[in-house]
Design a protein around this motif. Structure first.
Motif, PDB file in Angstrom:
ATOM      1  N   ASP A   1     -25.183 -14.148  26.792  1.00  0.00           N
ATOM      2  CA  ASP A   1     -23.914 -14.867  26.592  1.00  0.00           C
ATOM      3  C   ASP A   1     -22.848 -13.848  26.232  1.00  0.00           C
ATOM      4  O   ASP A   1     -21.696 -13.961  26.625  1.00  0.00           O
ATOM      5  CB  ASP A   1     -24.035 -15.891  25.452  1.00  0.00           C
ATOM      6  N   CYS A   2     -23.223 -12.864  25.419  1.00  0.00           N
ATOM      7  CA  CYS A   2     -22.265 -11.830  25.025  1.00  0.00           C
ATOM      8  C   CYS A   2     -22.827 -10.469  25.402  1.00  0.00           C
ATOM      9  O   CYS A   2     -23.827 -10.019  24.832  1.00  0.00           O
ATOM     10  CB  CYS A   2     -22.006 -11.903  23.523  1.00  0.00           C
ATOM     11  N   TYR A   3     -22.193  -9.841  26.379  1.00  0.00           N
ATOM     12  CA  TYR A   3     -22.679  -8.546  26.849  1.00  0.00           C
ATOM     13  C   TYR A   3     -22.312  -7.426  25.893  1.00  0.00           C
ATOM     14  O   TYR A   3     -22.841  -6.319  25.982  1.00  0.00           O
ATOM     15  CB  TYR A   3     -22.181  -8.264  28.275  1.00  0.00           C
ATOM     16  N   ASP A   4     -21.390  -7.706  24.967  1.00  0.00           N
ATOM     17  CA  ASP A   4     -20.985  -6.659  24.017  1.00  0.00           C
ATOM     18  C   ASP A   4     -22.077  -6.376  22.996  1.00  0.00           C
ATOM     19  O   ASP A   4     -22.274  -5.242  22.585  1.00  0.00           O
ATOM     20  CB  ASP A   4     -19.692  -7.062  23.305  1.00  0.00           C
ATOM     21  N   CYS A   5     -22.773  -7.444  22.573  1.00  0.00           N
ATOM     22  CA  CYS A   5     -23.805  -7.233  21.535  1.00  0.00           C
ATOM     23  C   CYS A   5     -25.190  -7.632  22.025  1.00  0.00           C
ATOM     24  O   CYS A   5     -26.141  -7.625  21.247  1.00  0.00           O
ATOM     25  CB  CYS A   5     -23.448  -8.007  20.274  1.00  0.00           C
ATOM     26  N   HIS A   6     -25.314  -7.989  23.301  1.00  0.00           N
ATOM     27  CA  HIS A   6     -26.595  -8.451  23.863  1.00  0.00           C
ATOM     28  C   HIS A   6     -27.176  -9.591  23.030  1.00  0.00           C
ATOM     29  O   HIS A   6     -28.377  -9.624  22.740  1.00  0.00           O
ATOM     30  CB  HIS A   6     -27.601  -7.301  23.991  1.00  0.00           C
TER      31      HIS A   6
ATOM     32  N   LYS B   1     -19.948  -7.050  12.645  1.00  0.00           N
ATOM     33  CA  LYS B   1     -20.067  -8.362  13.285  1.00  0.00           C
ATOM     34  C   LYS B   1     -19.345  -8.355  14.631  1.00  0.00           C
ATOM     35  O   LYS B   1     -18.197  -7.915  14.717  1.00  0.00           O
ATOM     36  CB  LYS B   1     -19.422  -9.442  12.411  1.00  0.00           C
ATOM     37  N   CYS B   2     -20.020  -8.835  15.653  1.00  0.00           N
ATOM     38  CA  CYS B   2     -19.415  -8.910  16.988  1.00  0.00           C
ATOM     39  C   CYS B   2     -18.430 -10.089  17.032  1.00  0.00           C
ATOM     40  O   CYS B   2     -18.546 -11.044  16.252  1.00  0.00           O
ATOM     41  CB  CYS B   2     -20.518  -9.097  18.006  1.00  0.00           C
ATOM     42  N   HIS B   3     -17.502 -10.058  17.989  1.00  0.00           N
ATOM     43  CA  HIS B   3     -16.526 -11.161  18.098  1.00  0.00           C
ATOM     44  C   HIS B   3     -17.197 -12.514  18.310  1.00  0.00           C
ATOM     45  O   HIS B   3     -16.703 -13.544  17.877  1.00  0.00           O
ATOM     46  CB  HIS B   3     -15.506 -10.882  19.211  1.00  0.00           C
ATOM     47  N   CYS B   4     -18.371 -12.505  19.005  1.00  0.00           N
ATOM     48  CA  CYS B   4     -19.042 -13.787  19.255  1.00  0.00           C
ATOM     49  C   CYS B   4     -19.568 -14.377  17.947  1.00  0.00           C
ATOM     50  O   CYS B   4     -19.547 -15.587  17.751  1.00  0.00           O
ATOM     51  CB  CYS B   4     -20.164 -13.619  20.279  1.00  0.00           C
ATOM     52  N   LEU B   5     -19.998 -13.511  17.036  1.00  0.00           N
ATOM     53  CA  LEU B   5     -20.469 -13.981  15.732  1.00  0.00           C
ATOM     54  C   LEU B   5     -19.276 -14.479  14.895  1.00  0.00           C
ATOM     55  O   LEU B   5     -19.348 -15.510  14.235  1.00  0.00           O
ATOM     56  CB  LEU B   5     -21.208 -12.847  15.009  1.00  0.00           C
TER      57      LEU B   5
HETATM   58 ZN   LIG Z   1     -21.425 -10.567  20.746  1.00  0.00          ZN
END
Ligand SMILES: [Zn+2]
Length: 330
Positions: A102-107, A116-120
């Motif tokens: 879903d989020c390739y930035d943080c797998h 913390k990644c933006h998705c979190l």
């Molecule tokens: Zn993420």
């Protein structure tokens, strides 16, 4: 952001579930393709066995690590290229068998370099909405919907200003408080008779602050003290957790609506002082709305509470006639 550990774990669990779902989908794709295209399966087996043998070789000859891994990378690249071509020929996407995220930035781990990644962050915000006790109201009440038309233009004799001018000033202060939240430290106390839009503006502030990713807890004074009292005296079944109480002290913004309507006693006075004082020391803002006038505060609360409010809160008085009544009368 002050988020209790148990709630944070719940959010991490959402991210974990997401990763799991994607891993299952990835596995399902592999199973389907392997059945119809055994050559691709062979390639994948070769890639894993080559990787394994490389690890072994490196362990045996650590000094040749670079040469070994360079040769292997080349072999894997050419195998992967073959696999991509086979997939394309069969009408799949070339990346059809790559891992899915879903989020390739943080797998889908929620973190990038321990941050913390933006998705979190996004998940924390939407969780904060549900925790603020406001998620129903916030969809309707926000700064864009605030209407000055409900306030009269007639000059009020005591203040020399019209209710509309006063409301406009209060609106602007609340708006900049919310949009600048986190950059400067400020507390607000909104006071005036019932039905003049104080609660409405508190909701607007809550929404704006939540949308910028800070945590907000909104409680009427009645519910706040009931919660604290139940926690201290009637919590044998541990229904109220320490996390919930800590969140009131530590959330980025606490909004106490209708202060003065609670049952006033030694317990509420000492809890209120402790809360106001602790958040003041931590520089964590509070927004209070109250029907009490400034002289009413002194009658109801101890000197040390009143002096902290006078010294550290920007006071916004509301005047006019009841807006709720006007809305009802059309
Ligand atoms: Zn993420």
């Amino acid at each position: 952001m002050g988020l209790p550990r148990s709630q944070f774990n719940k959010i991490l669990n959402i991210i974990d579930q997401r990763r799991l779902k994607n891993q299952q989908e990835h596995q399902h794709r592999k199973d389907t393709v392997y059945k119809t295209m055994p050559r691709i399966h062979e390639i994948d087996v070769m890639i894993s066995s080559k990787t394994l043998s490389m690890t072994r070789k490196i362990l045996e000859n650590p000094s040749e690590r670079e040469t070994i891994s360079m040769n292997l990378q080349e072999e894997i690249r050419s195998l992967s290229e073959k696999k991509r071509q086979l997939l394309l020929d069969a009408g799949y996407d070339a990346d059809y068998l790559s891992p899915i995220y879903d989020c390739y930035d943080c797998h889908d781990t929620g973190f990038v370099d321990n941050e913390k990644c933006h998705c979190l962050q996004k998940e924390i915000i939407s969780h904060a909405y549900s925790q603020s006790n406001l998620d129903d109201i916030l969809a309707v009440e926000n700064f864009d919907q605030f209407k000055l038309d409900y306030y009269s233009n007639e000059i009020d004799k005591s203040s020399g200003k019209s209710p509309r001018a006063i409301a406009e000033r209060n609106y602007k202060i609340c708006y900049s408080f919310a949009s600048d939240f986190g950059n400067s430290y400020q507390n607000l106390i909104l006071h005036g008779q019932a039905g003049l839009g104080k609660t409405y503006l508190c909701n607007c502030i809550a929404k704006e602050v939540l949308d910028h990713g800070s945590s907000v807890i909104y409680l009427t004074a009645f519910n706040l003290f009931k919660l604290l009292e139940n926690y201290r005296f009637h919590n044998d079944d541990a229904k109220i957790t320490l996390d919930e109480i800590q969140a009131i002290y530590q959330c980025d913004l606490l909004i106490i609506d209708d202060l003065g309507t609670e049952i006033n006693n030694a317990f509420t006075t000492s809890e209120l002082f402790s809360l106001i004082n602790s958040r003041l020391l931590d520089k964590k803002p509070i927004v209070i709305s109250t029907n009490l006038s400034p002289s009413g505060w002194s009658n109801q609360y101890s000197d040390r509470i009143v002096s902290r409010i006078y010294g550290n809160y920007l006071s916004l008085g509301f005047v006019g006639s009841d807006i709720r009544l006007q809305k009802l009368l059309g």
